[in-house]
Design a protein around this motif. Structure first.
Motif, PDB file in Angstrom:
ATOM      1  N   ARG A   1      -1.245  22.859  25.149  1.00  0.00           N
ATOM      2  CA  ARG A   1      -2.149  21.717  25.363  1.00  0.00           C
ATOM      3  C   ARG A   1      -2.610  21.119  24.035  1.00  0.00           C
ATOM      4  O   ARG A   1      -2.823  19.904  23.944  1.00  0.00           O
ATOM      5  N   LEU A   2      -2.732  21.957  23.021  1.00  0.00           N
ATOM      6  CA  LEU A   2      -3.034  21.430  21.697  1.00  0.00           C
ATOM      7  C   LEU A   2      -1.908  20.512  21.248  1.00  0.00           C
ATOM      8  O   LEU A   2      -2.147  19.429  20.695  1.00  0.00           O
ATOM      9  N   LEU A   3      -0.677  20.906  21.510  1.00  0.00           N
ATOM     10  CA  LEU A   3       0.460  20.070  21.154  1.00  0.00           C
ATOM     11  C   LEU A   3       0.442  18.755  21.929  1.00  0.00           C
ATOM     12  O   LEU A   3       0.694  17.682  21.361  1.00  0.00           O
ATOM     13  N   GLU A   4       0.163  18.818  23.219  1.00  0.00           N
ATOM     14  CA  GLU A   4       0.108  17.590  24.011  1.00  0.00           C
ATOM     15  C   GLU A   4      -0.942  16.636  23.462  1.00  0.00           C
ATOM     16  O   GLU A   4      -0.744  15.416  23.443  1.00  0.00           O
ATOM     17  N   LEU A   5      -2.072  17.192  23.014  1.00  0.00           N
ATOM     18  CA  LEU A   5      -3.108  16.352  22.438  1.00  0.00           C
ATOM     19  C   LEU A   5      -2.622  15.723  21.128  1.00  0.00           C
ATOM     20  O   LEU A   5      -2.873  14.542  20.865  1.00  0.00           O
ATOM     21  N   VAL A   6      -1.907  16.499  20.315  1.00  0.00           N
ATOM     22  CA  VAL A   6      -1.364  15.973  19.068  1.00  0.00           C
ATOM     23  C   VAL A   6      -0.381  14.838  19.357  1.00  0.00           C
ATOM     24  O   VAL A   6      -0.411  13.783  18.712  1.00  0.00           O
ATOM     25  N   GLU A   7       0.489  15.030  20.336  1.00  0.00           N
ATOM     26  CA  GLU A   7       1.467  13.986  20.656  1.00  0.00           C
ATOM     27  C   GLU A   7       0.799  12.777  21.297  1.00  0.00           C
ATOM     28  O   GLU A   7       1.290  11.651  21.169  1.00  0.00           O
TER      29      GLU A   7
ATOM     30  N   PRO B   1       3.376  26.510  16.137  1.00  0.00           N
ATOM     31  CA  PRO B   1       4.142  26.114  14.950  1.00  0.00           C
ATOM     32  C   PRO B   1       3.232  25.487  13.898  1.00  0.00           C
ATOM     33  O   PRO B   1       2.352  24.688  14.219  1.00  0.00           O
ATOM     34  N   PRO B   2       3.410  25.863  12.618  1.00  0.00           N
ATOM     35  CA  PRO B   2       2.539  25.327  11.569  1.00  0.00           C
ATOM     36  C   PRO B   2       2.479  23.807  11.532  1.00  0.00           C
ATOM     37  O   PRO B   2       1.419  23.239  11.278  1.00  0.00           O
ATOM     38  N   GLU B   3       3.602  23.133  11.788  1.00  0.00           N
ATOM     39  CA  GLU B   3       3.597  21.669  11.774  1.00  0.00           C
ATOM     40  C   GLU B   3       2.645  21.114  12.835  1.00  0.00           C
ATOM     41  O   GLU B   3       1.928  20.136  12.607  1.00  0.00           O
ATOM     42  N   VAL B   4       2.630  21.767  14.011  1.00  0.00           N
ATOM     43  CA  VAL B   4       1.747  21.332  15.088  1.00  0.00           C
ATOM     44  C   VAL B   4       0.288  21.533  14.686  1.00  0.00           C
ATOM     45  O   VAL B   4      -0.556  20.646  14.880  1.00  0.00           O
ATOM     46  N   LYS B   5      -0.015  22.690  14.088  1.00  0.00           N
ATOM     47  CA  LYS B   5      -1.407  22.960  13.739  1.00  0.00           C
ATOM     48  C   LYS B   5      -1.889  22.027  12.634  1.00  0.00           C
ATOM     49  O   LYS B   5      -3.036  21.569  12.668  1.00  0.00           O
ATOM     50  N   ARG B   6      -1.042  21.751  11.639  1.00  0.00           N
ATOM     51  CA  ARG B   6      -1.449  20.807  10.601  1.00  0.00           C
ATOM     52  C   ARG B   6      -1.765  19.444  11.206  1.00  0.00           C
ATOM     53  O   ARG B   6      -2.737  18.790  10.830  1.00  0.00           O
ATOM     54  N   SER B   7      -0.949  19.011  12.155  1.00  0.00           N
ATOM     55  CA  SER B   7      -1.192  17.729  12.814  1.00  0.00           C
ATOM     56  C   SER B   7      -2.495  17.758  13.598  1.00  0.00           C
ATOM     57  O   SER B   7      -3.231  16.767  13.642  1.00  0.00           O
TER      58      SER B   7
ATOM     59  N   HIS C   1      -3.572  29.980   4.125  1.00  0.00           N
ATOM     60  CA  HIS C   1      -2.619  30.985   4.601  1.00  0.00           C
ATOM     61  C   HIS C   1      -1.919  30.435   5.846  1.00  0.00           C
ATOM     62  O   HIS C   1      -2.102  30.964   6.948  1.00  0.00           O
ATOM     63  N   PRO C   2      -1.122  29.367   5.710  1.00  0.00           N
ATOM     64  CA  PRO C   2      -0.535  28.721   6.890  1.00  0.00           C
ATOM     65  C   PRO C   2       0.320  29.679   7.708  1.00  0.00           C
ATOM     66  O   PRO C   2       1.099  30.467   7.163  1.00  0.00           O
ATOM     67  N   GLY C   3       0.133  29.612   9.006  1.00  0.00           N
ATOM     68  CA  GLY C   3       0.853  30.488   9.923  1.00  0.00           C
ATOM     69  C   GLY C   3       0.117  31.754  10.281  1.00  0.00           C
ATOM     70  O   GLY C   3       0.471  32.439  11.245  1.00  0.00           O
TER      71      GLY C   3
END
Length: 472
Positions: free
Chosen positions: A244-250, A270-276, A307-309
């Motif tokens: 759901r965090l990803l859906e919010l990012v998209e 995924p780190p890319e998702v969290k940075r976004s 400390h990404p990831g």
């Protein structure tokens, strides 16, 4: 701010009309006074029904005011409360779970057929009605040892299993309210956007409620609905599973009312998702890692960016070691994550260090990174491959399953690049041979109610618009 203890009964005394629990789509709501009166009545009803203190009480009441009242009754008056998802009823799973936990009674709101169960079934309204005359106030009663919650595993790789926990040795005292969790009588509501029976989704909501925040349950999920709910209720905290965090990012739109804390956890992000997500929401993400026995680590956005990831360092009283081939490995090396729980959280007959089945490593600063889940043989290479694939730009989730290693991948709808060459290269680096790669858009893989990939369904499921083939 120094932590201080708070509980819903204290909040009810100070702010009786303060909203406690609200369901957005039904508008069912309790104030703190109504919530605690209901909890007292349910506890007295259980006692009058002959359910002994310390017994396990299962329930399928949907997350909302009546559910939280039963949970609070269990915590304060010494019952183990075992929430069982409604989707398990009508199959043998529910009866198996109740048998395995020796549940003394099942409490329901009558909203669904339950099928045969191995214990008596009681309606929560009938239990509450049994409490007349009104029970004595808690202050004038001998306080029992606190109750506790029992959870079932998500069942991502097979049938869910109940995970028993030891009962606390002391009476219920509420929670220590800490600034970093964004909850309290001076804070806005907590949005429970994953209204499921899982420690990762229920834990932050129950903490907020005990600290004096209202809990707003959002049963109908969409990113737009979440944004509107945060703004409507001026929420200060929320919990979002990684999907759901990803859906919010998209979705690409944040609430106008800025959240103080966004909890997330339950599976790898995924780190890319969290940075976004940090770019979209601000440095307010608070990630945690744990098992059905409890939370083990936490990490703030600021620490994660350094400390990404990582999922953070162990909480006080918890120790983590990384073990491979029966030996503890040094920082940076991958192995099984083994944990020593706090003394109050483990039984006297349990080993001090317990394996989690998860694979990971600890860096030189003591920050844990979870690579993935070991396969049935305990081999970490499959989990390592998943970890490598999550680092590929555009990949939003992945599961590698089967003895022949088939890779199922979700790819961001905002990315057009082919991720398959990167996946093949990652497998080659680890000396693994992939039978096939199946790719699809974000949200296309089957999920459990808690948002994890339902791995046991992947052998028969293909994402819509998937690309597949040996070696792709």
């Amino acid at each position: 701010m120094q932590p201080y203890l708070c509980d819903p009964w204290t909040t009810a005394d100070r702010f009786p009309d303060r909203p406690a629990v609200l369901v957005t789509d039904t508008q069912e709501a309790y104030s703190f006074r109504e919530l605690t009166v209901r909890a007292d009545a349910l506890a007295e009803g259980l006692k009058r029904a002959g359910v002994p203190e310390g017994a396990i009480v299962s329930t399928d009441i949907p997350t909302g005011p009546r559910f939280f009242a039963l949970v609070l009754a269990g915590l304060r008056y010494g019952y183990g409360v075992f929430p069982v998802g409604g989707h398990h009823f009508g199959t043998s799973t529910a009866a198996t779970l109740l048998t395995d936990t020796a549940a003394a009674v099942h409490v329901t709101d009558g909203g669904r057929p339950l099928g045969p169960l191995p214990c008596p079934v009681l309606l929560d309204d009938e239990l509450a009605a049994r409490s007349e005359p009104a029970p004595a106030s808690p202050e004038s009663m001998d306080r029992p040892r606190a109750g506790y919650l029992i959870f079932a595993t998500s069942g991502t790789t097979g049938e869910p299993q109940a995970v028993l926990r030891p009962r606390p040795p002391r009476p219920y005292k509420g929670v220590a309210v800490a600034e970093r969790y964004g909850a309290g009588t001076d804070r806005g509501p907590h949005i429970m956007a994953n209204p499921t029976y899982h420690l990762g989704t229920l834990g932050p909501a129950l903490y907020a409620l005990q600290a004096g925040s209202a809990v707003v349950v959002q049963r109908a999920w969409s990113p737009g609905n979440f944004v509107a709910t945060v703004d409507r209720y001026e929420a200060d905290s929320a919990m979002l599973s990684p999907d759901r965090l990803l859906e919010l990012v998209e979705h690409g739109k944040a609430p106008e009312h800025r959240l103080r804390v966004v909890f997330h956890g339950g599976s790898a992000c995924p780190p890319e998702v969290k940075r976004s997500a940090v770019d979209l929401l601000g440095p307010v993400l608070h990630e945690y890692y744990g098992t059905s026995r409890g939370t083990l680590t936490e990490i703030s956005s600021d620490d994660w960016l350094r400390h990404p990831g990582s999922v953070g360092r162990p909480l006080p009283g918890i120790r983590i070691e990384i073990v491979r081939d029966g030996h503890t490995v040094p920082a940076g090396e991958v192995g099984e994550i083994c944990v020593s729980l706090r003394g109050a959280d483990r039984s006297s007959d349990e080993d001090r260090f317990m394996g989690t089945g998860d694979i990971g490593f600890v860096d030189s600063d003591g920050f844990l990174t979870v690579v993935g889940r070991a396969d049935a043989s305990g081999d970490p290479d499959q989990a390592r491959l998943e970890h490598e694939i999550r680092l590929i730009p555009g990949v939003t989730d992945v599961a590698v399953v089967g003895g022949d290693l088939t890779c199922y991948v979700e790819v961001s709808k905002r990315r057009s690049a082919d991720v398959t060459p990167g996946i093949r290269a990652a497998a080659q680096r680890l000396g693994l041979t992939l039978h096939g790669v199946v790719t699809g858009p974000t949200g296309s893989l089957p999920r459990t109610p808690s948002g994890k990939i339902a791995r046991s369904s992947l052998g028969t499921a293909r994402p819509a618009d998937a690309d597949t083939g040996p070696g792709r």
